[in-house]
Design an enzyme around this catalytic site. Structure first.
Site, PDB file in Angstrom:
ATOM      1  N   GLY A 141       0.963  -1.514   0.218  1.00  0.00           N
ATOM      2  CA  GLY A 141      -0.036   0.128   0.165  1.00  0.00           C
ATOM      3  C   GLY A 141       0.719   0.840   0.088  1.00  0.00           C
ATOM      4  N   SER A 142       0.311   2.035  -0.197  1.00  0.00           N
ATOM      5  CA  SER A 142       0.939   3.718   0.109  1.00  0.00           C
ATOM      6  C   SER A 142       1.936   3.931   1.419  1.00  0.00           C
ATOM      7  CB  SER A 142      -0.110   4.873  -0.284  1.00  0.00           C
ATOM      8  OG  SER A 142      -1.127   5.042   0.787  1.00  0.00           O
ATOM      9  N   ASP A 196      -6.356   0.064   7.005  1.00  0.00           N
ATOM     10  CA  ASP A 196      -7.149   1.528   6.294  1.00  0.00           C
ATOM     11  C   ASP A 196      -8.229   1.051   7.746  1.00  0.00           C
ATOM     12  OD1 ASP A 196      -6.964   0.221   3.618  1.00  0.00           O
ATOM     13  OD2 ASP A 196      -7.496  -1.309   3.982  1.00  0.00           O
ATOM     14  N   GLY A 246      -6.913  -4.728   3.400  1.00  0.00           N
ATOM     15  CA  GLY A 246      -6.807  -5.251   2.297  1.00  0.00           C
ATOM     16  C   GLY A 246      -7.462  -4.157   0.974  1.00  0.00           C
ATOM     17  N   GLY A 247      -7.636  -2.921   1.233  1.00  0.00           N
ATOM     18  CA  GLY A 247      -7.805  -1.960   0.285  1.00  0.00           C
ATOM     19  C   GLY A 247      -7.292  -2.214  -0.930  1.00  0.00           C
ATOM     20  N   GLU A 257      -0.257 -10.962   3.452  1.00  0.00           N
ATOM     21  CA  GLU A 257      -0.372 -10.312   4.447  1.00  0.00           C
ATOM     22  C   GLU A 257      -1.004 -10.629   6.152  1.00  0.00           C
ATOM     23  OE1 GLU A 257      -1.291  -5.945   2.623  1.00  0.00           O
ATOM     24  OE2 GLU A 257      -2.632  -5.917   3.622  1.00  0.00           O
ATOM     25  N   LYS A 297      -6.430   6.677  10.157  1.00  0.00           N
ATOM     26  CA  LYS A 297      -7.413   5.318   9.928  1.00  0.00           C
ATOM     27  C   LYS A 297      -7.524   5.093  11.877  1.00  0.00           C
ATOM     28  CE  LYS A 297      -5.431   4.727   5.963  1.00  0.00           C
ATOM     29  NZ  LYS A 297      -4.813   4.337   5.432  1.00  0.00           N
TER      30      LYS A 297
HETATM   31  C1  5RP Z   1      -3.088  -3.636   1.564  1.00  0.00           C
HETATM   32  C2  5RP Z   1      -3.449  -3.150   3.008  1.00  0.00           C
HETATM   33  C3  5RP Z   1      -2.903  -1.861   3.283  1.00  0.00           C
HETATM   34  O1  5RP Z   1      -2.128  -2.295   4.220  1.00  0.00           O
HETATM   35  C4  5RP Z   1      -4.393  -0.869   3.621  1.00  0.00           C
HETATM   36  O2  5RP Z   1      -4.894  -0.906   2.236  1.00  0.00           O
HETATM   37  C5  5RP Z   1      -4.082   0.638   3.504  1.00  0.00           C
HETATM   38  O3  5RP Z   1      -3.031   1.343   2.257  1.00  0.00           O
HETATM   39  P1  5RP Z   1      -2.420   2.510   1.911  1.00  0.00           P
HETATM   40  O4  5RP Z   1      -1.398   2.160   3.176  1.00  0.00           O
HETATM   41  O5  5RP Z   1      -2.280   2.482   0.576  1.00  0.00           O
HETATM   42  O6  5RP Z   1      -3.999   3.401   3.008  1.00  0.00           O
HETATM   43  O7  5RP Z   1      -4.388  -4.032   3.733  1.00  0.00           O
HETATM   44  O8  5RP Z   1      -3.637  -4.480   0.493  1.00  0.00           O
END
Ligand code: 5RP
Length: 220
Positions: A29-30, A84, A95-96, A103, A121
């Site tokens: 993720g970012s 998320d 899981g976003g 993971e 968050k």
């Molecule tokens: C990916 C995830 C990420 O950790 C979650 O979606 C957060 O992402 P971001 O740091 O871009 O907000 O679980 O499957």
């Protein structure tokens, strides 16, 4: 600080949790990307990384960081990943980005889970973010009906296939008062690979970026 700067701040803060000479588990993720970019500057301190997704594997490799399969390592002292949503018990929705299954596997092996997140968050009750569920393709109809029967509004994530070749169903409208119970309940539906509740194996620590600095949270 804007959200990008907050993510960079927690990515930097997570470097303090590296164990010298060991392998580090890296999320997706970012926010995890900010950690990876910081990791590049201290890569001599670690012996490599285990990636929770193909995207993370590629980003680590682009920085010249050795990437190992989970089965190639004896131990994993630390896993760093975003979320998320996270609550005060350090339980999360993840899981976003669709990488929840890998993971969860890496998190299960890691001795310590360090969650990195910006302040948006942290929530009192999980469930405003739609809960991702990874589903074997032939079970899509069955799983969707079962998830609807639990009271949520399931919707297939259009045009998305996981690194494992499966589908994601995002379930909105859940107010998750018993995260561990719901995690178990959904995982019992035939055709579900896993769901994005990380309640049975929560984070050990959360580095939360706020305008006032990075806060270190543990379970209350
Ligand atoms: C990916 C995830 C990420 O950790 C979650 O979606 C957060 O992402 P971001 O740091 O871009 O907000 O679980 O499957």
């Amino acid at each position: 600080m804007n959200q990008e700067q907050l993510k960079k701040a927690v990515g930097r803060a997570a470097i303090d949790y590296l164990v010298d000479g060991e392998i580090v588990g890296v999320g997706t993720g970012s926010t995890a990307n900010c950690f990876i970019d910081q990791l590049a500057s201290v890569k001599h301190r670690i012996s490599g990384a285990v990636a929770s997704s193909e995207a993370t594997r590629q980003r680590l490799a682009s920085h010249g960081i050795a990437v190992y399969g989970l089965d190639e390592v004896d131990r994993l002292p630390v896993y760093v990943d975003g979320a998320d949503e996270i609550n005060s018990a350090m339980q999360m929705i993840k899981g976003g980005g669709g990488a929840l299954t890998r993971e969860k596997i890496v998190a299960a092996v890691a001795a310590k889970f360090v969650c990195i997140a910006d302040g948006s968050k942290l929530v009192p009750v999980l469930g405003r973010f739609p809960l991702p569920v990874e589903v074997i393709p032939m079970a899509l109809g069955h799983v969707t009906r079962e998830l609807a029967a639990l009271g949520g509004r399931p919707a297939r994530r259009e045009g998305f296939v996981t690194d494992n070749g499966n589908l994601i169903v995002d379930v909105s409208g859940l107010e998750i008062v018993d995260p561990s119970g719901l995690e178990t309940r959904i995982n019992q539906i035939v055709g579900v690979v896993t769901n994005g509740l990380f309640a049975r194996r929560p984070a050990d620590v959360c580095l939360l970026a706020t305008a006032g600095g990075v806060r270190t949270l543990t379970a209350r």
